[in-house]
Write a protein that holds these residues in place. Structure first.
Motif, PDB file in Angstrom:
ATOM      1  N   ALA A 141       0.834  -1.204   0.000  1.00  0.00           N
ATOM      2  CA  ALA A 141       0.000   0.000   0.000  1.00  0.00           C
ATOM      3  C   ALA A 141       0.865   1.249   0.000  1.00  0.00           C
ATOM      4  O   ALA A 141       2.010   1.242   0.453  1.00  0.00           O
ATOM      5  CB  ALA A 141      -0.932   0.013   1.209  1.00  0.00           C
ATOM      6  N   GLY A 142       0.313   2.336  -0.511  1.00  0.00           N
ATOM      7  CA  GLY A 142       0.980   3.636  -0.511  1.00  0.00           C
ATOM      8  C   GLY A 142      -0.075   4.711  -0.687  1.00  0.00           C
ATOM      9  O   GLY A 142      -1.268   4.414  -0.842  1.00  0.00           O
ATOM     10  N   HIS A 143       0.335   5.979  -0.660  1.00  0.00           N
ATOM     11  CA  HIS A 143      -0.650   7.048  -0.851  1.00  0.00           C
ATOM     12  C   HIS A 143      -0.126   8.095  -1.818  1.00  0.00           C
ATOM     13  O   HIS A 143       1.081   8.221  -2.031  1.00  0.00           O
ATOM     14  CB  HIS A 143      -1.041   7.695   0.478  1.00  0.00           C
ATOM     15  N   ALA A 144      -1.057   8.844  -2.391  1.00  0.00           N
ATOM     16  CA  ALA A 144      -0.712   9.834  -3.408  1.00  0.00           C
ATOM     17  C   ALA A 144      -0.825  11.245  -2.848  1.00  0.00           C
ATOM     18  O   ALA A 144      -1.760  11.982  -3.159  1.00  0.00           O
ATOM     19  CB  ALA A 144      -1.623   9.670  -4.626  1.00  0.00           C
ATOM     20  N   GLY A 145       0.110  11.618  -1.973  1.00  0.00           N
ATOM     21  CA  GLY A 145       0.131  12.987  -1.472  1.00  0.00           C
ATOM     22  C   GLY A 145      -0.264  13.093  -0.019  1.00  0.00           C
ATOM     23  O   GLY A 145      -1.406  12.817   0.352  1.00  0.00           O
ATOM     24  N   THR A 146       0.682  13.502   0.824  1.00  0.00           N
ATOM     25  CA  THR A 146       0.471  13.597   2.272  1.00  0.00           C
ATOM     26  C   THR A 146      -0.510  14.707   2.636  1.00  0.00           C
ATOM     27  O   THR A 146      -0.530  15.768   2.011  1.00  0.00           O
ATOM     28  CB  THR A 146       1.815  13.868   2.972  1.00  0.00           C
ATOM     29  N   LEU A 147      -1.317  14.449   3.651  1.00  0.00           N
ATOM     30  CA  LEU A 147      -2.138  15.475   4.290  1.00  0.00           C
ATOM     31  C   LEU A 147      -1.688  15.609   5.732  1.00  0.00           C
ATOM     32  O   LEU A 147      -1.419  14.610   6.406  1.00  0.00           O
ATOM     33  CB  LEU A 147      -3.622  15.090   4.265  1.00  0.00           C
ATOM     34  N   ASP A 148      -1.604  16.841   6.231  1.00  0.00           N
ATOM     35  CA  ASP A 148      -1.265  17.063   7.639  1.00  0.00           C
ATOM     36  C   ASP A 148      -2.279  16.365   8.540  1.00  0.00           C
ATOM     37  O   ASP A 148      -3.448  16.218   8.160  1.00  0.00           O
ATOM     38  CB  ASP A 148      -1.264  18.562   7.958  1.00  0.00           C
ATOM     39  N   PRO A 149      -1.869  15.961   9.744  1.00  0.00           N
ATOM     40  CA  PRO A 149      -2.805  15.301  10.663  1.00  0.00           C
ATOM     41  C   PRO A 149      -4.089  16.088  10.911  1.00  0.00           C
ATOM     42  O   PRO A 149      -5.170  15.502  11.011  1.00  0.00           O
ATOM     43  CB  PRO A 149      -1.979  15.151  11.944  1.00  0.00           C
ATOM     44  N   ASP A 150      -3.991  17.420  11.016  1.00  0.00           N
ATOM     45  CA  ASP A 150      -5.175  18.222  11.296  1.00  0.00           C
ATOM     46  C   ASP A 150      -5.999  18.532  10.048  1.00  0.00           C
ATOM     47  O   ASP A 150      -7.097  19.095  10.150  1.00  0.00           O
ATOM     48  CB  ASP A 150      -4.778  19.542  11.971  1.00  0.00           C
ATOM     49  N   ALA A 151      -5.487  18.188   8.865  1.00  0.00           N
ATOM     50  CA  ALA A 151      -6.202  18.441   7.620  1.00  0.00           C
ATOM     51  C   ALA A 151      -7.211  17.341   7.341  1.00  0.00           C
ATOM     52  O   ALA A 151      -7.071  16.208   7.801  1.00  0.00           O
ATOM     53  CB  ALA A 151      -5.219  18.552   6.466  1.00  0.00           C
TER      54      ALA A 151
END
Length: 300
Positions: free
Chosen positions: A40-50
């Motif tokens: 698994a992987g992801h396409a673009g980090t989001l901040d924890p509070d986002a």
């Protein structure tokens, strides 16, 4: 003897509407566990509070992640005027304060400098690497860094609402590598009002929309069950920004072995494309004179 991979060979995308209070890596881990996926992987980090869209790639879909990372993204966010923080958002320590509050006209005029091709200095608390270490790790140790400005293309940046003199809600469509918190910081400085992000939401990223995403509660409710695959989107969804060519029966065999293969289509020489056979993606590569020269081959 080859090492046996743990989990299912499941391939595709899971579009999550990420809640606040959890990091992107944690979401990837929970989704991978819920699907019992090998990879698994992801396409673009989001901040924890986002909050907002976080596209999780499973199995062979991880090979399309770089294509989604380059796609346009849309953010909606609130800027609080009057204070600059150590993290450029509401979670950080207040470093400086200002009493000035800009008018709507002053904000609109200032936004012009943040559209088009701009240079942006990432926040101190960001995933940028500094001599092999993440900036956010160094920042937690109290190390202040002189981060280099990076290019960013901002297609749109506009005012959505002005709830009070202390706040403005904005919408931004940008390319790869944009930091909303840096926009808030730099806009506040340009206006002499200082500023930071109160909240932010990623509404869409390439072909993926938060409005069509599933919640973590929905995923957890069906974790490790046969029904969870209802949330799995096709691998091909990550290829929608590329033109498609179709493999010949001979071409598909060559492509699956990592060799250039014959395809049907008419594209400019050297253009990046994806090749399909019976509706399934076979490879991504460069179209050259009736053949696709693969850079990524999907094994399913």
């Amino acid at each position: 003897m080859a090492k046996v991979k743990k989990g299912r060979p499941v391939h595709g995308w899971v579009i999550v509407d990420k809640p606040a209070g959890i990091g992107s890596t944690q979401v990837v881990g929970k989704v991978r566990w819920a699907f019992n996926a090998q990879k698994a992987g992801h396409a673009g980090t989001l901040d924890p509070d986002a909050t907002g869209v976080l596209a999780i790639a499973l199995g062979e879909a991880t090979k399309t992640v770089p294509l989604i990372m380059d796609a346009r993204k849309c953010y909606r966010f609130m800027v609080n005027f009057g204070a600059e923080t150590s993290t450029d958002d509401a979670a950080g320590e207040v470093l400086r304060r200002a009493d000035l509050r800009p008018s709507d006209g002053e904000i609109e005029a200032a936004l012009a400098a943040f559209r088009g091709d701009i240079m942006q200095v990432p926040p101190q608390v960001s995933a940028v690497k500094v001599e092999g270490e993440r900036a956010y790790d160094l920042a937690r140790e109290g190390i202040e860094m002189d981060l280099a400005a990076r290019p960013l293309f901002v297609e749109r940046l506009e005012i959505l609402a002005r709830p009070s003199a202390d706040q403005v809600e904005l919408k931004m469509v940008c390319g790869k590598g944009g930091y909303v918190r840096a926009i808030a910081r730099d806009l506040g400085r340009a206006l002499g009002a200082l500023g930071h992000v109160a909240w932010l939401r990623r509404e869409w990223s390439g072909p993926f929309e938060a409005a069509k995403g599933v919640s973590m509660e929905e995923i957890e409710a069906l974790a490790r069950s046969e029904e969870i695959d209802r949330y799995l989107q096709p691998l091909e969804l990550g290829l929608t920004d590329l033109p498609e060519v179709r493999c010949t029966p001979e071409g598909v065999q060559r492509l699956r072995n990592g060799n250039a293969g014959q395809v049907l289509g008419h594209l400019p020489y050297g253009e990046e494309a994806w090749a399909s056979f019976d509706g399934q993606a076979v490879a991504v590569g460069r179209y050259m004179g009736g053949e696709l020269h693969p850079s990524r081959v999907f094994v399913r």
